[in-house]
Design a protein around this motif. Structure first.
Motif, short mmCIF file in Angstrom:
data_model
loop_
_atom_site.label_atom_id
_atom_site.label_comp_id
_atom_site.label_asym_id
_atom_site.label_seq_id
_atom_site.Cartn_x
_atom_site.Cartn_y
_atom_site.Cartn_z
N LEU A 91 -15.71 12.38 13.74
CA LEU A 91 -15.29 11.85 12.45
C LEU A 91 -16.39 11.04 11.79
O LEU A 91 -16.52 11.04 10.56
CB LEU A 91 -14.04 10.99 12.64
N ALA A 92 -17.21 10.34 12.59
CA ALA A 92 -18.29 9.53 12.01
C ALA A 92 -19.31 10.42 11.29
O ALA A 92 -19.82 10.05 10.22
CB ALA A 92 -18.98 8.73 13.11
N LEU A 93 -19.60 11.59 11.85
CA LEU A 93 -20.54 12.51 11.20
C LEU A 93 -19.92 13.15 9.96
O LEU A 93 -20.60 13.38 8.96
CB LEU A 93 -20.98 13.59 12.19
N VAL A 94 -18.62 13.45 10.02
CA VAL A 94 -17.94 13.97 8.85
C VAL A 94 -17.99 12.94 7.72
O VAL A 94 -18.23 13.29 6.56
CB VAL A 94 -16.47 14.33 9.17
N LYS B 288 0.84 -1.19 0.00
CA LYS B 288 0.00 0.00 0.00
C LYS B 288 0.87 1.24 0.00
O LYS B 288 1.81 1.35 0.80
CB LYS B 288 -0.91 0.00 1.24
N PRO B 289 0.60 2.20 -0.92
CA PRO B 289 1.43 3.40 -0.97
C PRO B 289 1.26 4.24 0.30
O PRO B 289 0.24 4.16 0.97
CB PRO B 289 0.88 4.15 -2.19
N PRO B 290 2.30 5.02 0.66
CA PRO B 290 2.18 5.85 1.86
C PRO B 290 1.03 6.84 1.74
O PRO B 290 0.74 7.35 0.66
CB PRO B 290 3.53 6.58 1.91
N GLN B 291 0.38 7.07 2.86
CA GLN B 291 -0.78 7.95 2.86
C GLN B 291 -0.36 9.39 2.59
O GLN B 291 0.57 9.91 3.20
CB GLN B 291 -1.49 7.86 4.21
N ARG C 49 -13.74 21.79 3.46
CA ARG C 49 -14.93 21.72 4.30
C ARG C 49 -14.81 20.61 5.34
O ARG C 49 -15.16 20.80 6.52
CB ARG C 49 -16.16 21.48 3.41
N ALA C 50 -14.29 19.46 4.91
CA ALA C 50 -14.13 18.33 5.84
C ALA C 50 -13.17 18.68 6.97
O ALA C 50 -13.44 18.38 8.14
CB ALA C 50 -13.65 17.10 5.08
N THR D 194 -12.36 8.41 5.75
CA THR D 194 -12.42 9.75 6.36
C THR D 194 -11.28 9.98 7.33
O THR D 194 -10.98 11.14 7.65
CB THR D 194 -13.77 9.91 7.09
N LYS D 195 -10.64 8.93 7.79
CA LYS D 195 -9.58 9.06 8.80
C LYS D 195 -8.39 9.86 8.27
O LYS D 195 -7.55 10.29 9.05
CB LYS D 195 -9.13 7.69 9.29
N VAL D 196 -8.31 10.05 6.97
CA VAL D 196 -7.22 10.83 6.41
C VAL D 196 -7.25 12.25 6.95
O VAL D 196 -6.21 12.90 7.11
CB VAL D 196 -7.29 10.84 4.86
N TYR D 197 -8.43 12.75 7.32
CA TYR D 197 -8.54 14.12 7.84
C TYR D 197 -8.02 14.19 9.28
O TYR D 197 -7.39 15.18 9.66
CB TYR D 197 -9.98 14.61 7.75
N ALA D 198 -8.26 13.14 10.05
CA ALA D 198 -7.71 13.09 11.41
C ALA D 198 -6.19 12.99 11.34
O ALA D 198 -5.47 13.64 12.10
CB ALA D 198 -8.29 11.90 12.17
#
Length: 344
Positions: free
Chosen positions: A283-286, A119-122, A272-273, A298-302
């Motif tokens: 994060l669940a609501l996002v 898997k490529p680095p995030q 916006r995120a 979505t965890k990429v934003y955290a």
């Protein structure tokens, strides 16, 4: 052109027309992505292995060929790791479907599944701060017809965190601008529709826009909300949106140099995120707001927010000197010790 294995090509056709569309309910974009992957693989076989499309069969989908295909994508076509993973997933899905129809193909499927793909680095997502966003959204000239359209489009795109495709597909019937609970219905990946609430200011912008661009006596439910102005009303293209987003990003950098050099439509969705997450929205609501099928996406934003904090700490620590002077109580100066002890 004489086809060597007609049954193989009937399988390809049923894979796209029946399995993906009817059995898996894939969106047109997903079907197109899978077609592109398979077409590229056939191009690879002909260019690198000397196997024309008419002579292709299941034997051409062995593990060695697929691995060489991934190398070809990277070295010859310059594809990213993410693109390579997408192409591999499409080919695996096709081979898996072949195993459903013919048990003899299961062995090929098992062999291809052994391909290890790291898997490529995030990657960190890029977004605009609230100050940068304000500078960016102030660029369209609302006194002009095109400028007004662009301003409302960008405002709605940020407020709803819509994908570019979702917003240019938006129709009058997808708007609900009632005073109590205004919202828009966006149809995203997999033809999944979600309701996204609108802020009062965005709602007012949309009402004013509709009065000018869709007069009540001419308004049709199936009309596109945002459309091109050359000739009859028609759906805008992604290229049109990318062009004016880039233009306004360039203008905004003149007054706000911290704005990235390349501003693109999806950056408003990221923006916006990130603003929602930084303002304390769980994060669940996002994830639900963005229409993600899995919260993992979505965890990429955290992660991005944590990385931002880490870099800020590192920057602050860079001001600390490498050497710290010895505390005065550790000095070897006898005169200083006598003074500290109150001795003459």
């Amino acid at each position: 052109m004489k086809i060597k294995d007609e049954q193989f090509f009937r399988t390809i056709r049923s894979f796209f027309e029946i399995y993906l569309v009817k059995n898996r309910s894939c969106s047109p974009n997903t079907v197109k992505s899978y077609k592109d992957a398979l077409n590229l693989y056939l191009d690879f076989l002909e260019a690198e292995k000397g196997i024309p499309a008419a002579k292709t069969n299941w034997n051409c989908f062995n593990r060695q060929f697929v691995q060489e295909f991934l190398i070809w994508l990277e070295e010859t076509r310059g594809c990213s790791k993410q693109t390579q993973r997408q192409r591999l997933a499409a080919i695996r899905s096709f081979i898996q479907y072949g195993g459903i129809l013919d048990v003899c193909t299961v062995a090929i499927q098992a062999d291809v599944e052994k391909i290890k793909f790291r898997k490529p680095p995030q990657k960190l997502v890029h977004w605009l701060t609230k100050e940068e966003l304000a500078a960016f959204l102030s660029q369209p000239d609302g006194s002009k017809r095109t400028g007004l359209r662009d301003m409302v489009f960008l405002t709605v795109m940020y407020d709803t965190a819509a994908r570019c495709q979702e917003l240019i597909d938006l129709k009058i019937q997808d708007l609900c601008l009632i005073q109590a609970a205004p919202c828009v219905y966006l149809t995203g990946k997999g033809d999944k529709t979600r309701a996204v609430p609108l802020l009062p200011k965005t709602t007012q912008h949309l009402r004013n826009y509709l009065d000018k661009f869709h007069p009540a006596n001419q308004r049709k439910p199936t009309d596109y909300v945002f459309y091109t102005h050359s000739g009859p009303q028609k759906r805008m293209s992604e290229d049109t949106v990318a062009a004016f987003v880039k233009k306004y990003g360039t203008y905004a950098r003149q007054s706000c140099p911290s704005i990235p050099e390349r501003v693109h439509p999806h950056m408003l969705r990221h923006t916006r995120a990130m603003h929602l997450y930084q303002d304390g929205v769980p994060l669940a609501l996002v994830s639900e707001f963005l229409g993600h099928s899995q919260i993992e996406t979505t965890k990429v934003y955290a992660y991005a927010d944590t990385e931002m904090k880490r870099k800020a700490i590192q920057k602050a620590n860079s001001t600390i000197p490498d050497t710290v002077p010895e505390p005065i109580w550790k000095t070897n100066d006898k005169e200083m010790i006598r003074k500290l002890a109150g001795l003459k």
